[in-house]
Design a protein around this motif. Structure first.
Motif, short mmCIF file in Angstrom:
data_model
loop_
_atom_site.label_atom_id
_atom_site.label_comp_id
_atom_site.label_asym_id
_atom_site.label_seq_id
_atom_site.Cartn_x
_atom_site.Cartn_y
_atom_site.Cartn_z
N ALA A 47 0.83 -1.21 0.00
CA ALA A 47 0.00 0.00 0.00
C ALA A 47 0.86 1.26 0.00
O ALA A 47 0.54 2.24 -0.67
CB ALA A 47 -0.94 -0.01 1.20
N ALA A 48 1.95 1.25 0.73
CA ALA A 48 2.83 2.42 0.77
C ALA A 48 3.54 2.63 -0.57
O ALA A 48 3.83 3.76 -0.94
CB ALA A 48 3.84 2.26 1.89
N THR A 49 3.79 1.55 -1.30
CA THR A 49 4.43 1.66 -2.61
C THR A 49 3.54 2.38 -3.59
O THR A 49 4.01 3.15 -4.43
CB THR A 49 4.78 0.25 -3.14
N TYR A 50 2.25 2.17 -3.51
CA TYR A 50 1.29 2.81 -4.42
C TYR A 50 0.73 4.11 -3.87
O TYR A 50 -0.30 4.57 -4.32
CB TYR A 50 0.13 1.86 -4.70
N ASP A 51 1.37 4.69 -2.87
CA ASP A 51 0.88 5.92 -2.22
C ASP A 51 -0.56 5.75 -1.76
O ASP A 51 -1.37 6.67 -1.87
CB ASP A 51 0.99 7.13 -3.16
N GLY A 52 -0.88 4.60 -1.22
CA GLY A 52 -2.23 4.32 -0.79
C GLY A 52 -2.51 4.63 0.66
O GLY A 52 -3.64 4.49 1.12
N LEU A 68 -11.74 6.14 -0.91
CA LEU A 68 -12.64 7.15 -1.46
C LEU A 68 -13.05 6.85 -2.90
O LEU A 68 -14.01 7.42 -3.39
CB LEU A 68 -11.97 8.53 -1.42
N THR A 69 -12.33 5.97 -3.57
CA THR A 69 -12.64 5.66 -4.97
C THR A 69 -13.62 4.49 -5.04
O THR A 69 -13.69 3.68 -4.13
CB THR A 69 -11.35 5.30 -5.74
N PRO A 70 -14.37 4.39 -6.13
CA PRO A 70 -15.26 3.23 -6.29
C PRO A 70 -14.47 1.92 -6.32
O PRO A 70 -13.28 1.90 -6.64
CB PRO A 70 -15.93 3.48 -7.64
N GLU A 71 -15.14 0.83 -5.98
CA GLU A 71 -14.49 -0.48 -5.87
C GLU A 71 -13.79 -0.89 -7.16
O GLU A 71 -12.71 -1.48 -7.13
CB GLU A 71 -15.53 -1.53 -5.48
N ALA A 72 -14.36 -0.58 -8.31
CA ALA A 72 -13.78 -0.99 -9.59
C ALA A 72 -12.46 -0.27 -9.87
O ALA A 72 -11.60 -0.80 -10.57
CB ALA A 72 -14.77 -0.71 -10.71
N LEU A 73 -12.27 0.91 -9.31
CA LEU A 73 -11.04 1.67 -9.55
C LEU A 73 -9.94 1.40 -8.52
O LEU A 73 -8.86 1.96 -8.63
CB LEU A 73 -11.35 3.16 -9.57
N GLN A 74 -10.21 0.54 -7.53
CA GLN A 74 -9.24 0.26 -6.49
C GLN A 74 -8.22 -0.79 -6.90
O GLN A 74 -7.29 -1.07 -6.17
CB GLN A 74 -9.93 -0.16 -5.21
N LEU A 75 -8.37 -1.38 -8.08
CA LEU A 75 -7.44 -2.40 -8.55
C LEU A 75 -6.11 -1.74 -8.88
O LEU A 75 -6.04 -0.81 -9.69
CB LEU A 75 -8.01 -3.10 -9.78
N LYS A 76 -5.04 -2.20 -8.26
CA LYS A 76 -3.71 -1.61 -8.45
C LYS A 76 -2.94 -2.48 -9.45
O LYS A 76 -2.04 -3.21 -9.08
CB LYS A 76 -2.98 -1.53 -7.13
N ASP A 77 -3.29 -2.40 -10.70
CA ASP A 77 -2.67 -3.24 -11.71
C ASP A 77 -2.21 -2.36 -12.86
O ASP A 77 -2.95 -1.52 -13.35
CB ASP A 77 -3.66 -4.28 -12.20
N CYS A 78 -1.01 -2.58 -13.33
CA CYS A 78 -0.46 -1.82 -14.44
C CYS A 78 -0.53 -2.70 -15.69
O CYS A 78 0.09 -3.76 -15.73
CB CYS A 78 0.98 -1.42 -14.13
#
Length: 80
Positions: A47-52, A68-78
């Motif tokens: 989480a700290a790596t992604y500034d979360g 604060l973001t919708p569930e669909a946008l919480q995916l941390k995938d590049c």
């Protein structure tokens, strides 16, 4: 003799680091509803790596910025 001492010391340090990563528990609060979840050291690093995570200096709590973001946008995938 020095060789054995340094090998034992290295094993002890690596063991301590592995235990610290998986046994450490951190309270993280949601910015949306104030609910609390407990994460381990590995999830904290991710989480700290992604500034979360955000630290509130007034109360000393960690907050999840992705709450604060919708569930669909919480995916941390590049995709790259």
């Amino acid at each position: 003799m020095k060789k054995y001492v340094s090998i034992i010391l290295l094993i002890a340090i690596v063991t301590f680091m592995i235990i610290a990563i998986f046994k450490e528990k951190i309270d993280v609060y949601s910015l949306n509803d104030g609910s609390k979840k407990i994460i381990d050291g590995y999830d904290y690093t991710e989480a700290a790596t992604y500034d979360g995570l955000m630290l509130n200096k007034k109360d000393g709590r960690l907050y999840d910025a992705y709450s604060l973001t919708p569930e669909a946008l919480q995916l941390k995938d590049c995709p790259s």
